[in-house]
Structures are given as C-alpha cells and as structure tokens.
Design a protein around this motif. Structure first.
Motif, PDB file in Angstrom:
ATOM      1  N   THR A  74       4.099   2.338   6.910  1.00 28.22           N
ATOM      2  CA  THR A  74       3.452   3.605   7.229  1.00 28.22           C
ATOM      3  C   THR A  74       2.609   4.121   6.068  1.00 28.22           C
ATOM      4  O   THR A  74       1.982   5.168   6.184  1.00 28.22           O
ATOM      5  N   THR A  75       2.599   3.393   4.951  1.00 26.58           N
ATOM      6  CA  THR A  75       2.043   3.938   3.711  1.00 26.58           C
ATOM      7  C   THR A  75       0.545   3.731   3.553  1.00 26.58           C
ATOM      8  O   THR A  75      -0.105   4.485   2.834  1.00 26.58           O
ATOM      9  N   ALA A  76      -0.001   2.679   4.164  1.00 28.83           N
ATOM     10  CA  ALA A  76      -1.407   2.299   3.980  1.00 28.83           C
ATOM     11  C   ALA A  76      -1.728   1.967   2.528  1.00 28.83           C
ATOM     12  O   ALA A  76      -2.883   2.039   2.108  1.00 28.83           O
ATOM     13  N   ILE A  77      -0.707   1.582   1.764  1.00 33.65           N
ATOM     14  CA  ILE A  77      -0.894   1.154   0.373  1.00 33.65           C
ATOM     15  C   ILE A  77      -0.909  -0.376   0.366  1.00 33.65           C
ATOM     16  O   ILE A  77       0.098  -1.003   0.727  1.00 33.65           O
ATOM     17  N   PRO A  78      -2.019  -1.005  -0.020  1.00 26.09           N
ATOM     18  CA  PRO A  78      -2.116  -2.463   0.091  1.00 26.09           C
ATOM     19  C   PRO A  78      -0.979  -3.222  -0.574  1.00 26.09           C
ATOM     20  O   PRO A  78      -0.465  -4.197  -0.013  1.00 26.09           O
ATOM     21  N   ALA A  79      -0.549  -2.788  -1.759  1.00 30.79           N
ATOM     22  CA  ALA A  79       0.510  -3.514  -2.456  1.00 30.79           C
ATOM     23  C   ALA A  79       1.820  -3.463  -1.683  1.00 30.79           C
ATOM     24  O   ALA A  79       2.573  -4.456  -1.633  1.00 30.79           O
ATOM     25  N   LEU A  80       2.113  -2.333  -1.043  1.00 28.95           N
ATOM     26  CA  LEU A  80       3.340  -2.231  -0.266  1.00 28.95           C
ATOM     27  C   LEU A  80       3.248  -3.011   1.037  1.00 28.95           C
ATOM     28  O   LEU A  80       4.227  -3.623   1.481  1.00 28.95           O
ATOM     29  N   LEU A  81       2.073  -3.019   1.647  1.00 26.58           N
ATOM     30  CA  LEU A  81       1.904  -3.843   2.845  1.00 26.58           C
ATOM     31  C   LEU A  81       2.089  -5.313   2.511  1.00 26.58           C
ATOM     32  O   LEU A  81       2.739  -6.060   3.256  1.00 26.58           O
ATOM     33  N   ARG A  82       1.557  -5.738   1.376  1.00 22.41           N
ATOM     34  CA  ARG A  82       1.741  -7.134   0.952  1.00 22.41           C
ATOM     35  C   ARG A  82       3.235  -7.425   0.768  1.00 22.41           C
ATOM     36  O   ARG A  82       3.734  -8.475   1.195  1.00 22.41           O
ATOM     37  N   THR A  83       3.964  -6.501   0.162  1.00 26.82           N
ATOM     38  CA  THR A  83       5.401  -6.692  -0.007  1.00 26.82           C
ATOM     39  C   THR A  83       6.106  -6.764   1.345  1.00 26.82           C
ATOM     40  O   THR A  83       7.005  -7.593   1.548  1.00 26.82           O
ATOM     41  N   ALA A  84       5.704  -5.901   2.276  1.00 25.97           N
ATOM     42  CA  ALA A  84       6.328  -5.909   3.602  1.00 25.97           C
ATOM     43  C   ALA A  84       6.173  -7.264   4.277  1.00 25.97           C
ATOM     44  O   ALA A  84       7.101  -7.775   4.904  1.00 25.97           O
ATOM     45  N   VAL A  85       4.989  -7.856   4.150  1.00 20.42           N
ATOM     46  CA  VAL A  85       4.749  -9.162   4.777  1.00 20.42           C
ATOM     47  C   VAL A  85       5.456 -10.270   4.005  1.00 20.42           C
ATOM     48  O   VAL A  85       6.083 -11.169   4.590  1.00 20.42           O
ATOM     49  N   ASP A  86       5.390 -10.216   2.684  1.00 24.20           N
ATOM     50  CA  ASP A  86       6.003 -11.270   1.864  1.00 24.20           C
ATOM     51  C   ASP A  86       7.518 -11.332   2.021  1.00 24.20           C
ATOM     52  O   ASP A  86       8.121 -12.390   1.790  1.00 24.20           O
ATOM     53  N   THR A  87       8.141 -10.222   2.377  1.00 25.37           N
ATOM     54  CA  THR A  87       9.608 -10.188   2.468  1.00 25.37           C
ATOM     55  C   THR A  87      10.119 -10.403   3.886  1.00 25.37           C
ATOM     56  O   THR A  87      11.311 -10.230   4.151  1.00 25.37           O
ATOM     57  N   LEU A  88       9.241 -10.797   4.806  1.00 26.17           N
ATOM     58  CA  LEU A  88       9.671 -11.094   6.168  1.00 26.17           C
ATOM     59  C   LEU A  88      10.458 -12.406   6.208  1.00 26.17           C
ATOM     60  O   LEU A  88      10.204 -13.335   5.438  1.00 26.17           O
ATOM     61  N   SER A  89      11.354 -12.488   7.156  1.00 32.09           N
ATOM     62  CA  SER A  89      12.043 -13.743   7.422  1.00 32.09           C
ATOM     63  C   SER A  89      11.104 -14.685   8.178  1.00 32.09           C
ATOM     64  O   SER A  89      10.014 -14.295   8.621  1.00 32.09           O
ATOM     65  N   THR A  90      11.512 -15.918   8.331  1.00 26.34           N
ATOM     66  CA  THR A  90      10.774 -16.846   9.187  1.00 26.34           C
ATOM     67  C   THR A  90      10.719 -16.264  10.599  1.00 26.34           C
ATOM     68  O   THR A  90      11.741 -15.891  11.176  1.00 26.34           O
ATOM     69  N   GLY A  91       9.513 -16.171  11.135  1.00 24.75           N
ATOM     70  CA  GLY A  91       9.340 -15.592  12.463  1.00 24.75           C
ATOM     71  C   GLY A  91       9.348 -14.086  12.496  1.00 24.75           C
ATOM     72  O   GLY A  91       9.288 -13.489  13.577  1.00 24.75           O
ATOM     73  N   GLY A  92       9.415 -13.437  11.323  1.00 23.30           N
ATOM     74  CA  GLY A  92       9.473 -11.980  11.276  1.00 23.30           C
ATOM     75  C   GLY A  92       8.128 -11.339  11.579  1.00 23.30           C
ATOM     76  O   GLY A  92       7.074 -11.983  11.555  1.00 23.30           O
ATOM     77  N   ALA A  93       8.165 -10.024  11.875  1.00 24.88           N
ATOM     78  CA  ALA A  93       6.955  -9.295  12.247  1.00 24.88           C
ATOM     79  C   ALA A  93       6.832  -8.015  11.436  1.00 24.88           C
ATOM     80  O   ALA A  93       7.826  -7.306  11.220  1.00 24.88           O
ATOM     81  N   CYS A  94       5.611  -7.717  11.000  1.00 24.12           N
ATOM     82  CA  CYS A  94       5.311  -6.475  10.292  1.00 24.12           C
ATOM     83  C   CYS A  94       4.305  -5.673  11.096  1.00 24.12           C
ATOM     84  O   CYS A  94       3.209  -6.163  11.395  1.00 24.12           O
ATOM     85  N   ALA A  95       4.660  -4.450  11.464  1.00 27.06           N
ATOM     86  CA  ALA A  95       3.761  -3.549  12.173  1.00 27.06           C
ATOM     87  C   ALA A  95       3.069  -2.642  11.165  1.00 27.06           C
ATOM     88  O   ALA A  95       3.724  -2.010  10.334  1.00 27.06           O
TER      89      ALA A  95
END
Length: 367
Positions: free
Chosen positions: A263-284
C-alpha cells in the motif's frame, strides 16, 4: 437548482476553502444526496497536491455517505429517504463492467478522476455562474449535498451508521477487496501487508475474517503496528528497527510469504514485497505512485511463478461488496471505529494536515 456549501480547491497546493455553490437538478440517471459523512482518502490529498490530474478549481471527495433527497426519472434502485454509501462510477456497458469488474471500466479514469465533468462535458456544480470541477468519482462529496451518478450509489440498511461506514466506498473497499477478490488466499496461506494505514489495516481485517495463516503487518509507526495486532495481525515488523526481508524470512522459516499487499507506493518496499514471496506467491500493488515511478524486479525470480498484480479499488463491485462489508461491521467482524477519527466538515484542512502527518489513519468529516 440546489444551493449548498462545498469545499473547493482553487489550484494545486491550495487549502480547502468553503463557498456557496449551485447544483444542477439531478438528470434521469442521477441522484441528489444530502451528505451525512465523507471519508478523506490519500487520493484526495494527491489531487490537492497536484499529483493527480483533476480540473481545478474543483470539488473532490469520494467516500460519501448520506440520505437520498431526489432521484432522476430513470433511477429505480433508491428513493428519497434511503441511506446510501457512495463509491466510484463506471459505464456499465464495456466488457469489464459486463463481466463484473467495473473498477477496470474502459472509461474509468475520465469518469472518476481526470474529467471533472459528466459524460456530455458539463459539470453539475457552478460557483457564481461559472462551472467548477465536479463529478469526482461520480460524486464530489466534500459538500453538504451532491448530484451523484446513480452508478455510484449503494443503498444500505436504514439502521446503518453512515458516520462509520463512509470509508467503505474507497479505502476499506480497496483493502478488503484486494484480499477477498484478487489474492483470495487459500486456508493457511500467509499474508504480508506493507503499510498499516487505512487500506493496509482493512486488508488485515479481511484476512483475519478468513482461515488464514500468518498475517504480518509492516510499518514504521509503533501505534499502527499495535493496532494491526488488535485487528488480526499475528506478527509485526517495524522497518525502523529491522530489515523487513530478514524479518519475513525468519517468520516464514525461509519459505517466503504466500501473499503480499503493498500500500506504500515506495519502490524499495515493493521490491522487498516481491522478493520475499514464496514460489507461486502473489503481490498485489495498490499504493498510488505518481506517473513515471519505476521499480526494478529480478526477472529470473519471477520464473518461480511469482505474480505481481496491479489492483484498483480491490477489483470490487460496489453494489455487492459494500453491503457485505456493512453486514460484517454490524456483526463486529470489521471494527472500522478503530481506524476512524471524526471531524466537523469545516475542519477539513485540519483533517488533511493530520492525515498527511500520520496522526490520523482515516478522517471522516461530519456534516
């Protein structure tokens, strides 16, 4: 014609000023609504700051709640005296609308944000005979009354507390709908929510209503993290104290999170959200960044089945979703009161300042 008081933004960066305006009579597909309450959303602040293209001077506001005063000749779903919540509008006829996804209407942007007018180019609001920007999200609810597109109007129970339910129209709908409609976590799946504002906390409440696994709130404000725990989070991460990627790895045993909401729209945090997904995980991705903001992702890691999903308004259909959320609130499953601080309508500038400073999560203006 109907005279009323509205909060007007004269130009980018200007405060809200209060002035008498005149509203058109509702056309055949419009409703005149007397406002009881209206939530203040970050999108409103973005328009005020000039970060969203809306014609100014104009009247914004898009989490309205009120009582129907008059209806147009073609309107049958509400009648005078009904309590209603207001949300976004849509065309009803494009493929997305017909398939139950009006938040992705082909004409969503001009109808809700950039146009500031009806479809025929007219504004329902004039000041001293001069049209001003209106029809924001089909409503422009920062006024004591508004001429509203019928597609924006959702009838609720006569006993509904509009002073609490007003934020359902945008912020709460976005958080709840993103979890329920888009991520749709399976039983036991984990969810990480980046940003514990109104949208993020709504996502946490939505996940807590499901048979979810770990729900993890990530923010830098201790009071918001404490509230996240009250609302159903099982872990919190304070980004001023620990690296969120390291903390998420510890919580998940190195597997990664099944679902994430940024919800932050901060690029570094979005990158972290995607990088920390499990296999098959989803980031909205629901945070609204200014146009042109880029984020770098590791393309190789996406081959692990990771998905990045942009989401508008929780991919919600307001006629269905808003009454369901209102029912959950009545049953104590969606404690919106814990997010809200009430202000008098004339104190809108104070509410905007306190929201911008982080002192208030969800301001709701009372008329």
């Amino acid at each position: 014609m109907h005279s009323t008081t509205a909060a007007i933004i004269e130009g980018p960066g200007a405060p809200f000023t209060f002035a008498e305006v005149v509203l058109d009579e509702p056309r055949k597909d419009e409703v005149l609504v007397r406002m009881v309450a209206a939530g203040l959303c970050h999108s409103d602040l973005n328009v005020q700051a000039g970060r969203m293209p809306f014609p100014l001077p104009g009247v914004i506001g898009h989490e309205g709640a009120g009582i129907v005063e008059r209806v147009g000749a073609s309107v049958t779903k509400v009648r005078p005296g009904d309590k209603v919540l207001l949300s976004f509008t849509s065309c009803e006829h494009c493929t997305s609308c017909r398939n139950g996804h009006p938040a992705y209407c082909d004409t969503w942007l001009p109808r809700n944000v950039t146009g500031g007018k009806r479809r025929d180019g007219s504004s329902p609001i004039t000041r001293e005979g001069v049209p001003v920007g209106g029809h924001f999200f089909g409503q422009s609810s920062f006024a004591e009354a508004a001429v509203v597109d019928a597609r924006s109007v959702v009838k609720v129970d006569p006993e509904a507390d509009l002073t609490v339910l007003a934020p359902l129209g945008c912020g709460v709908q976005t958080g709840v709908g993103t979890v329920w409609n888009v991520l749709a976590p399976r039983p036991g799946e984990s969810l990480a929510v980046f940003g514990a504002g109104a949208v993020g906390l709504s996502a946490i409440m939505a996940a807590a209503a499901l048979p979810s696994g770990d729900i993890i709130a990530i923010d830098r404000v201790p009071s918001r993290l404490e509230l996240a725990l009250e609302l159903g989070a099982r872990h919190t991460i304070n980004t001023t104290e620990v690296d969120p990627a390291t903390a998420l790895a510890e919580i998940t045993g190195g597997r990664g999170v099944d679902n994430a909401v940024d919800t932050t729209a901060i690029p570094a945090l979005l990158r972290t959200a995607v990088d920390t997904l499990s296999t098959g995980g989803a980031c909205a991705v629901v945070g609204v960044a200014p146009p042109g903001v880029d984020v770098a992702l590791d393309m190789h890691d996406l081959l692990l089945g990771r998905r990045v999903l942009g989401v508008t308004l929780g991919d919600g259909e307001p006629e269905t979703l808003l009454p369901r959320m209102a029912t959950l609130h009545r049953r104590g499953k969606l404690p919106l009161e814990k997010l809200i601080k009430h202000y008098k309508f004339r104190d809108l500038n104070t509410a905007a300042r306190e929201m911008h400073d982080g002192a208030t999560i969800k301001p709701v203006m009372l008329f």
